[in-house]
Motif scaffolding. Structure first.
Motif, mmCIF file in Angstrom:
data_model
loop_
_atom_site.group_PDB
_atom_site.id
_atom_site.type_symbol
_atom_site.label_atom_id
_atom_site.label_comp_id
_atom_site.label_asym_id
_atom_site.label_seq_id
_atom_site.Cartn_x
_atom_site.Cartn_y
_atom_site.Cartn_z
ATOM 1 N N GLY A 2 0.800 -1.210 0.000
ATOM 2 C CA GLY A 2 0.000 0.000 0.000
ATOM 3 C C GLY A 2 0.833 1.259 0.000
ATOM 4 O O GLY A 2 2.048 1.235 0.152
ATOM 5 N N LYS A 3 0.122 2.361 -0.183
ATOM 6 C CA LYS A 3 0.756 3.687 -0.192
ATOM 7 C C LYS A 3 1.274 4.020 1.206
ATOM 8 O O LYS A 3 0.675 3.646 2.205
ATOM 9 N N THR A 4 2.363 4.740 1.253
ATOM 10 C CA THR A 4 2.897 5.220 2.520
ATOM 11 C C THR A 4 2.308 6.595 2.787
ATOM 12 O O THR A 4 2.394 7.486 1.940
ATOM 13 N N TYR A 5 1.710 6.755 3.948
ATOM 14 C CA TYR A 5 1.090 8.026 4.322
ATOM 15 C C TYR A 5 1.940 8.730 5.365
ATOM 16 O O TYR A 5 2.364 8.120 6.336
ATOM 17 N N ARG A 6 2.147 10.009 5.135
ATOM 18 C CA ARG A 6 2.866 10.832 6.093
ATOM 19 C C ARG A 6 1.859 11.487 7.027
ATOM 20 O O ARG A 6 0.660 11.541 6.736
ATOM 21 N N ILE A 7 2.341 12.010 8.132
ATOM 22 C CA ILE A 7 1.472 12.717 9.069
ATOM 23 C C ILE A 7 0.774 13.863 8.342
ATOM 24 O O ILE A 7 -0.423 14.107 8.541
ATOM 25 N N LYS A 8 1.502 14.535 7.477
ATOM 26 C CA LYS A 8 0.938 15.646 6.710
ATOM 27 C C LYS A 8 -0.249 15.186 5.860
ATOM 28 O O LYS A 8 -1.276 15.866 5.779
ATOM 29 N N GLN A 36 -10.151 13.640 17.275
ATOM 30 C CA GLN A 36 -9.795 12.229 17.478
ATOM 31 C C GLN A 36 -10.614 11.348 16.522
ATOM 32 O O GLN A 36 -10.068 10.468 15.861
ATOM 33 N N LYS A 37 -11.911 11.593 16.454
ATOM 34 C CA LYS A 37 -12.798 10.791 15.596
ATOM 35 C C LYS A 37 -12.449 10.974 14.116
ATOM 36 O O LYS A 37 -12.432 10.007 13.360
ATOM 37 N N LYS A 38 -12.153 12.207 13.712
ATOM 38 C CA LYS A 38 -11.796 12.479 12.313
ATOM 39 C C LYS A 38 -10.534 11.709 11.918
ATOM 40 O O LYS A 38 -10.481 11.074 10.866
ATOM 41 N N VAL A 39 -9.528 11.787 12.781
ATOM 42 C CA VAL A 39 -8.253 11.129 12.472
ATOM 43 C C VAL A 39 -8.417 9.612 12.491
ATOM 44 O O VAL A 39 -7.944 8.913 11.589
ATOM 45 N N GLU A 40 -9.104 9.084 13.487
ATOM 46 C CA GLU A 40 -9.311 7.635 13.569
ATOM 47 C C GLU A 40 -10.061 7.109 12.349
ATOM 48 O O GLU A 40 -9.771 6.020 11.858
ATOM 49 N N LYS A 41 -11.024 7.893 11.849
ATOM 50 C CA LYS A 41 -11.782 7.500 10.648
ATOM 51 C C LYS A 41 -10.838 7.375 9.454
ATOM 52 O O LYS A 41 -10.873 6.397 8.704
ATOM 53 N N VAL A 42 -9.968 8.376 9.276
ATOM 54 C CA VAL A 42 -9.013 8.343 8.160
ATOM 55 C C VAL A 42 -8.035 7.177 8.330
ATOM 56 O O VAL A 42 -7.742 6.455 7.366
ATOM 57 N N LEU A 43 -7.536 6.976 9.552
ATOM 58 C CA LEU A 43 -6.591 5.883 9.792
ATOM 59 C C LEU A 43 -7.208 4.539 9.428
ATOM 60 O O LEU A 43 -6.542 3.669 8.857
ATOM 61 N N LYS A 44 -8.479 4.379 9.745
ATOM 62 C CA LYS A 44 -9.173 3.127 9.424
ATOM 63 C C LYS A 44 -9.349 2.994 7.906
ATOM 64 O O LYS A 44 -9.122 1.930 7.345
ATOM 65 N N ILE A 46 -7.560 4.227 5.482
ATOM 66 C CA ILE A 46 -6.298 3.975 4.756
ATOM 67 C C ILE A 46 -5.566 2.743 5.290
ATOM 68 O O ILE A 46 -4.500 2.391 4.795
ATOM 69 N N ASP A 47 -6.155 2.086 6.297
ATOM 70 C CA ASP A 47 -5.538 0.912 6.932
ATOM 71 C C ASP A 47 -4.116 1.249 7.365
ATOM 72 O O ASP A 47 -3.143 0.590 6.992
ATOM 73 N N TYR A 48 -4.009 2.322 8.152
ATOM 74 C CA TYR A 48 -2.713 2.853 8.586
ATOM 75 C C TYR A 48 -2.006 1.915 9.565
ATOM 76 O O TYR A 48 -2.610 1.405 10.503
ATOM 77 N N HIS A 49 -0.729 1.708 9.320
ATOM 78 C CA HIS A 49 0.154 0.975 10.230
ATOM 79 C C HIS A 49 1.433 1.790 10.337
ATOM 80 O O HIS A 49 1.997 2.202 9.320
ATOM 81 N N PRO A 50 1.922 2.027 11.555
ATOM 82 C CA PRO A 50 3.137 2.847 11.698
ATOM 83 C C PRO A 50 4.355 2.151 11.094
ATOM 84 O O PRO A 50 4.444 0.926 11.077
ATOM 85 N N ASN A 51 5.272 2.957 10.579
ATOM 86 C CA ASN A 51 6.534 2.458 10.054
ATOM 87 C C ASN A 51 7.498 2.357 11.233
ATOM 88 O O ASN A 51 8.060 3.357 11.666
ATOM 89 N N LEU A 52 7.667 1.150 11.759
ATOM 90 C CA LEU A 52 8.467 0.972 12.962
ATOM 91 C C LEU A 52 9.945 1.272 12.737
ATOM 92 O O LEU A 52 10.630 1.737 13.635
#
Length: 154
Positions: A2-8, A36-44, A46-52
């Motif tokens: 998947g695409k890599t998403y930045r905080i921006k 919090q709800k807006k960000v969590e919705k977007v994270l879900k 885009i299926d966001y996973h942090p780059n460890l």
């Protein structure tokens, strides 16, 4: 992959500031329930996973591992294992990974037992253990469990 998403990117998609996204992702400080709800919705979405790996580099954290293996001469069985450890250490060098080697006499249980207190006192993130000494390794594993230090047995 998947695409890599930045905080921006996440901030723009959520309609909040990059600082708000950063605080949410890293649990730093308070944010409004709406944000919090807006960000969590977007994270879900885009299926966001942090780059460890990126996170570990940004934190500049050092990782110290210990290998506990029998002493050996060039060409012996344990030499190949050591070559693999050396290769892994070289590949992970940029991620601040350091490997400390501790060797013992595979025919002398006391030489293994003498290393246990050093391992208990070491500030390490993991231990690789190769030993034929069953009772000693059970004692060490129990102590590492208490200290919450991960280990692997070879």
């Amino acid at each position: 992959m998947g695409k890599t998403y930045r905080i921006k990117d996440i901030a723009e998609m959520s309609g909040v500031s990059t600082g708000t996204v950063d605080r949410i992702l890293h649990n730093r400080g308070k944010v409004s329930e709406e944000a919090q709800k807006k960000v969590e919705k977007v994270l879900k979405e885009i299926d966001y996973h942090p780059n460890l790996i990126a996170r570990s580099l940004a934190l500049k954290k050092n990782y110290h591992f210990i290998t506990l293996i029998p002493s050996f001469a060039k060409g012996e069985y344990w030499d190949k294992l050591c070559e693999g450890i050396d290769k892994a250490e070289q590949e992970l060098f940029s991620y601040n990974v350091e490997v400390e080697r501790m060797c013992f006499n595979q025919y002398d249980k006391s030489s293994f037992d003498e290393l246990i207190p050093r391992i208990e006192e070491a500030d390490c993130q993991g231990v690789v253990i190769a030993t034929p000494f069953r009772d000693s390794v059970i004692k060490l594993a129990s102590r590492l469990d208490q200290l919450q230090i991960p280990y692997v047995l070879i």
